[in-house]
Design a protein around this motif. Structure first.
Motif, PDB file in Angstrom:
ATOM      1  N   GLN A   1      20.418  -7.703 -39.511  1.00 39.04           N
ATOM      2  CA  GLN A   1      20.722  -7.258 -38.147  1.00 39.04           C
ATOM      3  C   GLN A   1      22.245  -7.151 -37.942  1.00 39.04           C
ATOM      4  OE1 GLN A   1      18.432  -5.887 -36.715  1.00 39.04           O
ATOM      5  NE2 GLN A   1      18.211  -6.249 -34.546  1.00 39.04           N
TER       6      GLN A   1
ATOM      7  N   ARG B   1      23.316  -3.922 -39.687  1.00 43.21           N
ATOM      8  CA  ARG B   1      22.998  -2.736 -38.872  1.00 43.21           C
ATOM      9  C   ARG B   1      24.027  -2.486 -37.792  1.00 43.21           C
ATOM     10  NH1 ARG B   1      17.400  -5.101 -38.927  1.00 43.21           N
ATOM     11  NH2 ARG B   1      16.522  -4.234 -40.834  1.00 43.21           N
TER      12      ARG B   1
ATOM     13  N   THR C   1      17.992 -11.042 -32.274  1.00 42.86           N
ATOM     14  CA  THR C   1      17.846 -10.195 -31.103  1.00 42.86           C
ATOM     15  C   THR C   1      17.313 -11.044 -29.966  1.00 42.86           C
ATOM     16  OG1 THR C   1      17.040  -8.624 -32.731  1.00 42.86           O
ATOM     17  CG2 THR C   1      17.047  -7.913 -30.466  1.00 42.86           C
TER      18      THR C   1
ATOM     19  N   ASN D   1      15.401  -2.673 -25.150  1.00 46.34           N
ATOM     20  CA  ASN D   1      15.137  -1.708 -26.226  1.00 46.34           C
ATOM     21  C   ASN D   1      13.753  -1.084 -26.074  1.00 46.34           C
ATOM     22  OD1 ASN D   1      16.854  -3.621 -28.833  1.00 46.34           O
ATOM     23  ND2 ASN D   1      17.639  -2.216 -27.309  1.00 46.34           N
TER      24      ASN D   1
ATOM     25  N   PHE E   1      15.930   4.702 -36.016  1.00 46.22           N
ATOM     26  CA  PHE E   1      15.550   3.523 -35.243  1.00 46.22           C
ATOM     27  C   PHE E   1      15.633   2.276 -36.110  1.00 46.22           C
ATOM     28  CE2 PHE E   1      12.720   6.542 -32.670  1.00 46.22           C
ATOM     29  CZ  PHE E   1      13.752   6.800 -31.788  1.00 46.22           C
TER      30      PHE E   1
ATOM     31  N   LEU F   1      19.198   1.011 -36.669  1.00 45.10           N
ATOM     32  CA  LEU F   1      19.963   0.543 -35.512  1.00 45.10           C
ATOM     33  C   LEU F   1      19.750  -0.960 -35.317  1.00 45.10           C
ATOM     34  CD1 LEU F   1      19.205   3.343 -32.873  1.00 45.10           C
ATOM     35  CD2 LEU F   1      21.295   3.043 -34.177  1.00 45.10           C
ATOM     36  N   PRO F   2      20.763  -1.630 -34.774  1.00 47.60           N
ATOM     37  CA  PRO F   2      20.606  -3.080 -34.537  1.00 47.60           C
ATOM     38  C   PRO F   2      19.773  -3.335 -33.288  1.00 47.60           C
ATOM     39  CG  PRO F   2      22.801  -2.373 -33.880  1.00 47.60           C
ATOM     40  CD  PRO F   2      22.112  -1.166 -34.434  1.00 47.60           C
ATOM     41  N   ILE F   3      18.527  -2.893 -33.288  1.00 52.75           N
ATOM     42  CA  ILE F   3      17.661  -3.094 -32.123  1.00 52.75           C
ATOM     43  C   ILE F   3      16.492  -3.980 -32.520  1.00 52.75           C
ATOM     44  CG2 ILE F   3      18.250  -0.903 -31.039  1.00 52.75           C
ATOM     45  CD1 ILE F   3      15.606   0.228 -32.153  1.00 52.75           C
ATOM     46  N   ALA F   4      15.759  -4.450 -31.503  1.00 52.50           N
ATOM     47  CA  ALA F   4      14.590  -5.289 -31.773  1.00 52.50           C
ATOM     48  C   ALA F   4      13.610  -4.499 -32.614  1.00 52.50           C
ATOM     49  CB  ALA F   4      13.950  -5.716 -30.466  1.00 52.50           C
ATOM     50  N   ARG F   5      13.073  -5.129 -33.652  1.00 55.74           N
ATOM     51  CA  ARG F   5      12.176  -4.414 -34.582  1.00 55.74           C
ATOM     52  C   ARG F   5      10.922  -3.924 -33.885  1.00 55.74           C
ATOM     53  NH1 ARG F   5      15.091  -2.455 -38.121  1.00 55.74           N
ATOM     54  NH2 ARG F   5      16.479  -2.731 -36.369  1.00 55.74           N
TER      55      ARG F   5
END
Lengths: 338, 271
Positions: A84, A87, B18, B26, B110, B113-117
């Motif tokens: 993370q 990313r 996250t 998100n 997607f 990106l550093p977003i919630a999986r």
């Protein structure tokens, strides 16, 4: 502050450090022990034919794919354990455009901005800025279905730049683009690096690597078969290559032997038939070669001189690695200069 | 050090986890994307608009006289049944669309990106509640046009509608799971229909279980679809809340608890 946070623990100046990356798809080993080291602030080219493992390697470095073995660090952060964080440091632009076909360019950029934590107004502003920068303002509201390949790539790259990532992965950024659009893309990539970014790009074209990359790794069958600067790589195949078409196929082996004898280089016979390609470091030696052909009664159909292409670099490197059963470095084939 | 655009990117704090807040933000953004897509391709809504209209008309006039004597007295039986059947069937589309969507390049972005999986999945499923809402409203409206006057009143009908939407959302996680692990969209459709057909028809949705053979009654009674249909009937027709409502919500919670984690895991593993 910006400077300090860039100095991440133990990373030195490396943007990418990968050791022994391996990936299998079923029985097929797509990546077979790739090592890559990319210095921060440089453009690094990964060169190879289709199916060599370029995309798979990038996907592992970009946390999209888990390696079966080996390790990789991005600015000192492990791609598996700290994915993370990684990313937050990278932008990825795929071979096929990684944008939403059913939405407009503006909507795409706004959604990616929102996902990256920008507010509503900020996202809109960012989208407008990027559309302008990438010359997409006029087409901004149209659905992407009507976009040309070049526009799609530009939007794709714009989307990768929203978070201003210090490392960008560009997977064949210009494949399928016309020459003018390709040149624009090259300019954009150069501008990015001038603003402090690191770029790791894959390409099938030597010319592209030549134009952009500071260092190049040549990949074949999932292995790095050569690594070095553009000049090192090119000098390994001679500055130009000599192409000979022989009239009579029976003479092909003899002719090839003569070429290797007189020019003192390794030659390659083209798969489609009676054409011999050999690196030509010293143009003067070609006179001797032609005389020796005449003496042996070998009839030439055609003779031409070409600047090195990926084919030659590639064939010469893979030929020599087959012969020696070890990955050849640029230096090991340096004998060609003789 | 060259500090123009790019180095600013590293100024942010780097975190390897996250937060819940970010996960919700998100997911909502991804749901917004889903809504935009529906707006761009309204033909996607054919199934949720036509199916309630056609099925309600068809089943009511075919079975009405035979099962309840006349159409009017069949309506309180069939409308909740057809509602549950239609909305649950609609949730299959979530799986097939997810499969199609995931094959596109945008899902790679997607993932990078550093977003919630969970966000791309949760967002898609959340946006689909719009489809369930359309199907629900249309079914009740059709019923109303045909003369259905639920005794429970508008408030209870609204709760019943909400219950069906929540349960459909929960069940859509099952199809999302198939969507993630399947190779093609049509195979998702295939597997899902094989499961759904017996489940929706071997229930009390269209006829009372009383006339069925014993072994079938046993299945109909444990079938979660029957509980949901009964809960909707209780709410809409009598304005009462019973054990079936609790059973339905519990079932929905169990499905999400099981399928959301395995779906996300499969999604992350898939290349």
């Amino acid at each position: 502050m910006g400077f300090e946070s860039r100095k991440l623990p133990n990373n030195g100046d490396w943007a990418v450090e990968a050791q022994g990356l391996i990936k299998n798809f079923g029985d097929n080993r797509a990546v077979d022990g790739v090592d890559l080291n990319v210095r921060a602030g440089s453009i690094y080219g990964v060169l190879g034919p289709n199916g060599a493992g370029k995309t798979t390697t990038i996907r592992m470095l970009a946390t999209l794919l888990r390696a079966d073995a080996g390790s990789a660090r991005i600015f000192g952060h492990d791609v598996m354990k700290e994915s993370q964080i990684v990313r937050q440091l990278i932008g990825v632009t795929g071979q096929y455009a990684s944008v939403d076909e059913s939405l407009s360019a503006t909507e795409n950029l706004i959604i990616f901005s929102r996902l990256l934590g920008l507010g509503r107004a900020e996202s809109r502003k960012k989208a407008m800025e990027l559309l302008e920068e990438f010359d997409l303002t006029e087409a901004a509201k149209r659905p992407l279905k009507n976009f040309s390949g070049g526009m799609r790539r530009r939007l794709d790259l714009a989307a990768s730049l929203i978070a201003q990532p210090p490392l960008l992965f560009l997977d064949e950024p210009t494949t399928g683009l016309d020459p003018r659009t390709r040149n624009q893309m090259w300019d954009t990539i150069r501008r990015l690096v001038n603003s402090g970014s690191t770029v790791l790009l894959t390409t099938q074209y030597l010319q592209e690597a030549d134009e952009l990359a500071d260092r190049i790794a040549v990949i074949d069958h999932g292995r790095v078969v050569a690594e070095g600067t553009v000049n090192e790589l090119k000098s390994s195949v001679g500055t130009s290559s000599l192409q000979l078409s022989i009239q009579d196929d029976k003479d092909l082996e003899v002719a090839r032997r003569k070429v290797e004898e007189v020019l003192k280089v390794k030659s390659v016979v083209s798969p489609e038939g009676s054409r011999i390609t050999a690196p030509m470091a010293d143009a003067d030696l070609v006179t001797d070669l032609l005389i020796s052909f005449r003496q042996s009664g070998i009839q030439l159909a055609e003779l031409s001189v070409q600047k090195p292409t990926l084919d030659e670099v590639f064939l010469s490197i893979t030929e020599s690695s087959k012969g020696q059963h070890e990955p050849s470095s640029v230096e090991s084939s340096g004998g060609m200069k003789g | 050090m060259k500090t123009t655009t790019m180095t600013q990117g590293t100024k942010r704090q780097l975190r390897n986890s996250t937060s819940l807040g970010q996960t919700i933000r998100n997911s909502l953004t991804m749901a917004y994307r889903g809504l935009l897509k529906i707006r761009r391709t309204p033909e996607q809504l054919f199934d949720v608009t036509l199916q309630p209209i056609i099925f309600t008309l068809m089943f009511t006039y075919i079975f009405g006289g035979a099962i309840s004597g006349d159409i009017q007295s069949y309506l309180p039986v069939i409308i909740p049944g057809i509602l549950v059947q239609t909305v649950i069937t609609t949730s299959v589309v979530t799986g097939t669309q997810l499969r199609e969507d995931m094959d596109k390049g945008v899902f790679d972005r997607f993932k990078s990106l550093p977003i919630a999986r969970i966000a791309p999945l949760a967002g898609a499923l959340l946006a689909d509640t719009v489809r369930y809402t359309i199907a629900t409203v249309l079914t009740f409206s059709m019923g109303f046009l045909m003369g259905y006057r639920p005794e429970g009143g508008l408030g209870h009908v609204a709760i019943a509608a909400l219950l069906v939407i929540v349960c459909a959302w929960a069940i859509s996680w099952i199809f999302a799971f198939f969507g993630v692990i399947a190779r093609t969209a049509s195979s998702v459709q295939g597997i899902s229909m094989i499961i759904l057909f017996p489940l929706t028809f071997l229930s009390n949705a269209f006829v009372s279980a009383d006339t069925m053979p014993n072994w079938l009654q046993w299945f109909v009674k444990i079938n979660p679809i029957s509980h949901l249909v009964t809960a909707v009937r209780d709410l809409a027709n009598n304005g009462t809340v019973g054990w079936d409502l609790i059973a339905s919500l519990l079932g929905a919670a169990v499905i999400v608890a099981i399928f959301a984690p395995i779906t996300v895991r499969a999604y992350m593993r898939r290349t």
